[in-house]
Write a protein that holds these residues in place. Structure first.
Motif, PDB file in Angstrom:
ATOM      1  N   TYR A 176      18.477   9.445  -1.496  1.00 28.38           N
ATOM      2  CA  TYR A 176      17.667   8.375  -0.923  1.00 28.38           C
ATOM      3  C   TYR A 176      18.537   7.265  -0.355  1.00 28.38           C
ATOM      4  O   TYR A 176      19.614   6.965  -0.876  1.00 28.38           O
ATOM      5  CB  TYR A 176      16.758   7.749  -1.996  1.00 28.38           C
ATOM      6  N   ALA A 177      18.018   6.630   0.683  1.00 27.92           N
ATOM      7  CA  ALA A 177      18.617   5.381   1.137  1.00 27.92           C
ATOM      8  C   ALA A 177      18.372   4.322   0.066  1.00 27.92           C
ATOM      9  O   ALA A 177      17.323   4.317  -0.590  1.00 27.92           O
ATOM     10  CB  ALA A 177      17.998   4.950   2.456  1.00 27.92           C
ATOM     11  N   ASP A 178      19.331   3.431  -0.099  1.00 31.61           N
ATOM     12  CA  ASP A 178      19.187   2.391  -1.116  1.00 31.61           C
ATOM     13  C   ASP A 178      17.932   1.554  -0.896  1.00 31.61           C
ATOM     14  O   ASP A 178      17.290   1.103  -1.858  1.00 31.61           O
ATOM     15  CB  ASP A 178      20.415   1.479  -1.105  1.00 31.61           C
ATOM     16  N   GLY A 196      13.190   4.269  -5.417  1.00 35.86           N
ATOM     17  CA  GLY A 196      12.257   3.695  -6.375  1.00 35.86           C
ATOM     18  C   GLY A 196      10.876   3.433  -5.797  1.00 35.86           C
ATOM     19  O   GLY A 196       9.915   3.211  -6.535  1.00 35.86           O
ATOM     20  N   ARG A 197      10.764   3.455  -4.484  1.00 34.58           N
ATOM     21  CA  ARG A 197       9.460   3.235  -3.836  1.00 34.58           C
ATOM     22  C   ARG A 197       8.990   4.467  -3.066  1.00 34.58           C
ATOM     23  O   ARG A 197       7.780   4.735  -3.020  1.00 34.58           O
ATOM     24  CB  ARG A 197       9.545   2.056  -2.852  1.00 34.58           C
ATOM     25  N   LEU A 198       9.916   5.184  -2.465  1.00 36.48           N
ATOM     26  CA  LEU A 198       9.585   6.383  -1.707  1.00 36.48           C
ATOM     27  C   LEU A 198      10.099   7.598  -2.465  1.00 36.48           C
ATOM     28  O   LEU A 198      11.198   7.548  -3.026  1.00 36.48           O
ATOM     29  CB  LEU A 198      10.204   6.328  -0.302  1.00 36.48           C
ATOM     30  N   THR A 199       9.295   8.658  -2.458  1.00 37.92           N
ATOM     31  CA  THR A 199       9.658   9.875  -3.185  1.00 37.92           C
ATOM     32  C   THR A 199       9.521  11.080  -2.274  1.00 37.92           C
ATOM     33  O   THR A 199       8.455  11.299  -1.691  1.00 37.92           O
ATOM     34  CB  THR A 199       8.763  10.063  -4.418  1.00 37.92           C
ATOM     35  N   LEU A 236       6.712  12.999   1.894  1.00 31.99           N
ATOM     36  CA  LEU A 236       7.292  11.706   1.571  1.00 31.99           C
ATOM     37  C   LEU A 236       6.170  10.818   1.070  1.00 31.99           C
ATOM     38  O   LEU A 236       5.314  10.397   1.844  1.00 31.99           O
ATOM     39  CB  LEU A 236       7.975  11.071   2.783  1.00 31.99           C
ATOM     40  N   GLN A 237       6.158  10.584  -0.218  1.00 32.46           N
ATOM     41  CA  GLN A 237       5.194   9.677  -0.812  1.00 32.46           C
ATOM     42  C   GLN A 237       5.770   8.275  -0.744  1.00 32.46           C
ATOM     43  O   GLN A 237       6.842   8.013  -1.293  1.00 32.46           O
ATOM     44  CB  GLN A 237       4.909  10.058  -2.264  1.00 32.46           C
ATOM     45  N   MET A 238       5.055   7.411  -0.075  1.00 31.89           N
ATOM     46  CA  MET A 238       5.552   6.051   0.145  1.00 31.89           C
ATOM     47  C   MET A 238       4.650   5.060  -0.571  1.00 31.89           C
ATOM     48  O   MET A 238       3.485   4.918  -0.226  1.00 31.89           O
ATOM     49  CB  MET A 238       5.594   5.756   1.643  1.00 31.89           C
ATOM     50  N   ASN A 239       5.203   4.408  -1.575  1.00 27.70           N
ATOM     51  CA  ASN A 239       4.477   3.410  -2.355  1.00 27.70           C
ATOM     52  C   ASN A 239       5.118   2.035  -2.174  1.00 27.70           C
ATOM     53  O   ASN A 239       6.265   1.925  -1.755  1.00 27.70           O
ATOM     54  CB  ASN A 239       4.468   3.780  -3.835  1.00 27.70           C
ATOM     55  N   SER A 240       4.367   1.016  -2.492  1.00 28.02           N
ATOM     56  CA  SER A 240       4.869  -0.360  -2.403  1.00 28.02           C
ATOM     57  C   SER A 240       5.509  -0.625  -1.043  1.00 28.02           C
ATOM     58  O   SER A 240       6.616  -1.167  -0.950  1.00 28.02           O
ATOM     59  CB  SER A 240       5.879  -0.627  -3.525  1.00 28.02           C
ATOM     60  N   LEU A 241       4.809  -0.239  -0.006  1.00 28.18           N
ATOM     61  CA  LEU A 241       5.367  -0.363   1.340  1.00 28.18           C
ATOM     62  C   LEU A 241       5.577  -1.818   1.740  1.00 28.18           C
ATOM     63  O   LEU A 241       4.786  -2.699   1.377  1.00 28.18           O
ATOM     64  CB  LEU A 241       4.451   0.340   2.345  1.00 28.18           C
ATOM     65  N   GLY A 288       0.800  -1.208   0.000  1.00 27.59           N
ATOM     66  CA  GLY A 288       0.000   0.000   0.000  1.00 27.59           C
ATOM     67  C   GLY A 288       0.836   1.263   0.000  1.00 27.59           C
ATOM     68  O   GLY A 288       2.065   1.221  -0.108  1.00 27.59           O
ATOM     69  N   SER A 289       0.128   2.392   0.124  1.00 28.68           N
ATOM     70  CA  SER A 289       0.779   3.699   0.044  1.00 28.68           C
ATOM     71  C   SER A 289       0.354   4.600   1.199  1.00 28.68           C
ATOM     72  O   SER A 289      -0.749   4.472   1.730  1.00 28.68           O
ATOM     73  CB  SER A 289       0.405   4.391  -1.275  1.00 28.68           C
ATOM     74  N   LEU A 290       1.250   5.490   1.550  1.00 31.57           N
ATOM     75  CA  LEU A 290       0.979   6.551   2.505  1.00 31.57           C
ATOM     76  C   LEU A 290       1.745   7.784   2.063  1.00 31.57           C
ATOM     77  O   LEU A 290       2.771   7.670   1.390  1.00 31.57           O
ATOM     78  CB  LEU A 290       1.448   6.173   3.916  1.00 31.57           C
TER      79      LEU A 290
END
Length: 119
Positions: A59-61, A65-68, A78-83, A16-18
């Motif tokens: 970004y941390a490695d 690619g998942r957090l922006t 902080l857009q967090m996808n594919s958590l 999910g995303s937050l």
């Protein structure tokens, strides 16, 4: 004085995303770097992502690619996808602020917002 107010944490299923946000207010002349750190139970606080006022991001490695991260003059997101479950932690906003009072950069931390990821 500078205040940082974070919002957006919560519980989400894996995948999910937050979106987190952190708004700075106060006697602010400029904000050089805004970023996010996180701390999971029993672990040290670690860098997640940073953004400079010129648009350079880092970004941390583990999150690339998942957090922006994005920002404007006084708010960082902080857009967090594919958590993933391993993303669960308390997330802290971190800013380097120059105030009109001192004209010297100083680091400020937000109060933290909990992100929980269920598997």
């Amino acid at each position: 004085q500078v205040q940082l107010v974070e919002s957006g944490g919560g519980l989400v299923q894996a995948g999910g995303s937050l979106q987190l946000s952190c708004a700075a207010s106060g006697n602010i002349e400029s904000i050089n770097v805004m970023g996010w750190y996180r701390q999971a139970p029993g672990k040290q606080r670690e860098l997640v992502a940073t953004a400079t006022n010129s648009g350079v991001t880092n970004y941390a490695d583990s999150v690339r690619g998942r957090l922006t991260i994005s920002r404007n003059k006084k708010t960082v997101y902080l857009q967090m996808n594919s958590l993933k479950p391993e993303d669960a932690a308390v997330y802290y906003c971190n800013t380097e602020v120059v105030t009109y009072a001192t004209h010297i950069p100083r680091i400020y931390w937000g109060q933290g917002t909990q992100v929980t990821v269920s598997s």
